[in-house]
Design a protein around this motif. Structure first.
Motif, PDB file in Angstrom:
ATOM      1  N   THR A 299       9.885   9.904   3.435  1.00 17.79           N
ATOM      2  CA  THR A 299      10.405   8.315   3.325  1.00 17.79           C
ATOM      3  C   THR A 299       9.159   7.748   2.551  1.00 17.79           C
ATOM      4  O   THR A 299       8.099   7.771   2.964  1.00 17.79           O
ATOM      5  CB  THR A 299      10.227   7.535   4.736  1.00 17.79           C
ATOM      6  OG1 THR A 299      11.528   8.074   5.452  1.00 17.79           O
ATOM      7  CG2 THR A 299      10.775   6.057   4.505  1.00 17.79           C
ATOM      8  N   PHE A 300       9.478   7.203   1.485  1.00 17.25           N
ATOM      9  CA  PHE A 300       8.491   6.773   0.353  1.00 17.25           C
ATOM     10  C   PHE A 300       8.327   5.169   0.811  1.00 17.25           C
ATOM     11  O   PHE A 300       9.313   4.261   0.861  1.00 17.25           O
ATOM     12  CB  PHE A 300       8.950   6.868  -0.976  1.00 17.25           C
ATOM     13  CG  PHE A 300       8.859   8.377  -1.176  1.00 17.25           C
ATOM     14  CD1 PHE A 300       7.605   8.858  -1.784  1.00 17.25           C
ATOM     15  CD2 PHE A 300      10.122   9.062  -1.043  1.00 17.25           C
ATOM     16  CE1 PHE A 300       7.770  10.386  -2.239  1.00 17.25           C
ATOM     17  CE2 PHE A 300      10.020  10.487  -1.503  1.00 17.25           C
ATOM     18  CZ  PHE A 300       8.726  10.951  -1.930  1.00 17.25           C
ATOM     19  N   GLN A 301       7.297   4.649   1.339  1.00 22.17           N
ATOM     20  CA  GLN A 301       7.305   3.287   1.575  1.00 22.17           C
ATOM     21  C   GLN A 301       6.292   2.704   0.835  1.00 22.17           C
ATOM     22  O   GLN A 301       4.952   3.042   0.150  1.00 22.17           O
ATOM     23  CB  GLN A 301       6.364   3.345   3.235  1.00 22.17           C
ATOM     24  CG  GLN A 301       6.725   2.142   3.725  1.00 22.17           C
ATOM     25  CD  GLN A 301       6.197   2.151   5.329  1.00 22.17           C
ATOM     26  OE1 GLN A 301       4.993   2.391   5.620  1.00 22.17           O
ATOM     27  NE2 GLN A 301       7.183   2.172   6.082  1.00 22.17           N
ATOM     28  N   TYR A 302       6.817   1.369   0.268  1.00 21.01           N
ATOM     29  CA  TYR A 302       5.967   0.574  -0.532  1.00 21.01           C
ATOM     30  C   TYR A 302       5.712  -0.854   0.046  1.00 21.01           C
ATOM     31  O   TYR A 302       6.768  -1.536   0.587  1.00 21.01           O
ATOM     32  CB  TYR A 302       6.684   0.332  -1.947  1.00 21.01           C
ATOM     33  CG  TYR A 302       6.927   1.696  -2.431  1.00 21.01           C
ATOM     34  CD1 TYR A 302       6.103   2.531  -3.274  1.00 21.01           C
ATOM     35  CD2 TYR A 302       7.929   2.325  -2.348  1.00 21.01           C
ATOM     36  CE1 TYR A 302       6.151   3.773  -3.552  1.00 21.01           C
ATOM     37  CE2 TYR A 302       8.238   3.632  -2.908  1.00 21.01           C
ATOM     38  CZ  TYR A 302       7.394   4.483  -3.522  1.00 21.01           C
ATOM     39  OH  TYR A 302       7.477   5.457  -4.103  1.00 21.01           O
ATOM     40  N   ARG A 303       4.443  -1.662  -0.057  1.00 16.94           N
ATOM     41  CA  ARG A 303       4.148  -2.640   0.432  1.00 16.94           C
ATOM     42  C   ARG A 303       4.384  -3.626  -0.876  1.00 16.94           C
ATOM     43  O   ARG A 303       3.604  -3.465  -1.920  1.00 16.94           O
ATOM     44  CB  ARG A 303       3.044  -2.909   1.029  1.00 16.94           C
ATOM     45  CG  ARG A 303       2.844  -4.050   1.643  1.00 16.94           C
ATOM     46  CD  ARG A 303       1.442  -4.133   2.737  1.00 16.94           C
ATOM     47  NE  ARG A 303       1.750  -3.369   3.907  1.00 16.94           N
ATOM     48  CZ  ARG A 303       2.305  -4.051   4.969  1.00 16.94           C
ATOM     49  NH1 ARG A 303       3.265  -4.914   4.812  1.00 16.94           N
ATOM     50  NH2 ARG A 303       2.279  -3.395   6.115  1.00 16.94           N
ATOM     51  N   VAL A 304       5.102  -4.849  -0.879  1.00 21.07           N
ATOM     52  CA  VAL A 304       5.398  -5.321  -2.215  1.00 21.07           C
ATOM     53  C   VAL A 304       5.037  -6.975  -1.921  1.00 21.07           C
ATOM     54  O   VAL A 304       5.449  -7.577  -0.695  1.00 21.07           O
ATOM     55  CB  VAL A 304       6.929  -5.349  -2.438  1.00 21.07           C
ATOM     56  CG1 VAL A 304       7.044  -6.395  -3.866  1.00 21.07           C
ATOM     57  CG2 VAL A 304       7.225  -3.874  -2.669  1.00 21.07           C
ATOM     58  N   LEU A 305       4.438  -7.546  -2.639  1.00 12.87           N
ATOM     59  CA  LEU A 305       4.067  -8.947  -2.451  1.00 12.87           C
ATOM     60  C   LEU A 305       4.703  -9.815  -3.602  1.00 12.87           C
ATOM     61  O   LEU A 305       4.642  -9.556  -4.727  1.00 12.87           O
ATOM     62  CB  LEU A 305       2.402  -9.184  -3.024  1.00 12.87           C
ATOM     63  CG  LEU A 305       2.103 -10.462  -2.941  1.00 12.87           C
ATOM     64  CD1 LEU A 305       1.998 -11.195  -1.477  1.00 12.87           C
ATOM     65  CD2 LEU A 305       0.236 -10.506  -3.320  1.00 12.87           C
TER      66      LEU A 305
ATOM     67  N   THR B 150       5.121 -10.998   1.856  1.00 12.89           N
ATOM     68  CA  THR B 150       4.882  -9.491   1.877  1.00 12.89           C
ATOM     69  C   THR B 150       5.841  -8.690   2.640  1.00 12.89           C
ATOM     70  O   THR B 150       6.318  -9.420   3.615  1.00 12.89           O
ATOM     71  CB  THR B 150       3.435  -9.101   2.266  1.00 12.89           C
ATOM     72  OG1 THR B 150       2.705  -9.826   1.750  1.00 12.89           O
ATOM     73  CG2 THR B 150       3.192  -7.801   2.264  1.00 12.89           C
ATOM     74  N   PHE B 151       6.571  -7.767   1.998  1.00  8.34           N
ATOM     75  CA  PHE B 151       7.508  -6.993   2.668  1.00  8.34           C
ATOM     76  C   PHE B 151       7.391  -5.669   2.335  1.00  8.34           C
ATOM     77  O   PHE B 151       6.706  -5.013   1.514  1.00  8.34           O
ATOM     78  CB  PHE B 151       8.857  -7.551   2.243  1.00  8.34           C
ATOM     79  CG  PHE B 151       9.137  -7.615   1.020  1.00  8.34           C
ATOM     80  CD1 PHE B 151      10.076  -6.554   0.320  1.00  8.34           C
ATOM     81  CD2 PHE B 151       8.963  -8.751   0.041  1.00  8.34           C
ATOM     82  CE1 PHE B 151      10.401  -6.604  -0.888  1.00  8.34           C
ATOM     83  CE2 PHE B 151       9.437  -8.714  -1.269  1.00  8.34           C
ATOM     84  CZ  PHE B 151      10.061  -7.541  -1.747  1.00  8.34           C
TER      85      PHE B 151
END
Length: 126
Positions: free
Chosen positions: A30-36, A45-46
């Motif tokens: 699972t590639f996880q990205y924190r986005v602002l 932020t999600f």
């Protein structure tokens, strides 16, 4: 394929090879990205979780799209989702079968997806 320094030629790869590559370098993770998001009044932020399920393999390579004009709806099921995955794994669907007339033109329009597929895990990591 993961350590290739340059793109392979279409004749140097197979759907089976791409399937094994997908199974090793994309599907288990699972590639996880924190986005602002700063587009609104208040920054938000999600987290985005990106998974590569086996039933999406054919979609990523446009396999259904390549054959959709020459197959009826019953036959089309064999080129998508888990049925498509299994048919690639067992050798029923191959690059040569997709490159034959009358699907050759649509395949050629999507050929870059096959040739540059090896870049996907590195792109996702970076």
């Amino acid at each position: 394929m993961y350590n290739l320094a340059q793109s392979p030629k279409i004749n140097e790869i197979s759907l089976s090879l791409l399937c094994d590559f997908y199974d090793s370098y994309l599907n288990p993770y699972t590639f996880q990205y924190r986005v602002l998001d700063t587009s609104g009044d208040k920054p938000i932020t999600f987290t985005v979780n990106l998974k590569f399920d086996k039933e999406n393999f054919c979609h990523l390579l446009a396999i259904e799209k390549i054959v959709q004009r020459v197959k009826n709806s019953t036959e089309l099921k064999q080129f998508k989702s888990l049925d498509g995955w299994n048919n690639v794994k067992n050798g029923t669907i191959t690059i040569p079968s997709l490159r034959q007339k009358p699907t050759k033109k649509v395949f050629n329009n999507n050929k870059d997806k096959y040739v540059f597929f090896y870049i996907l895990p590195k792109l996702l990591d970076n």
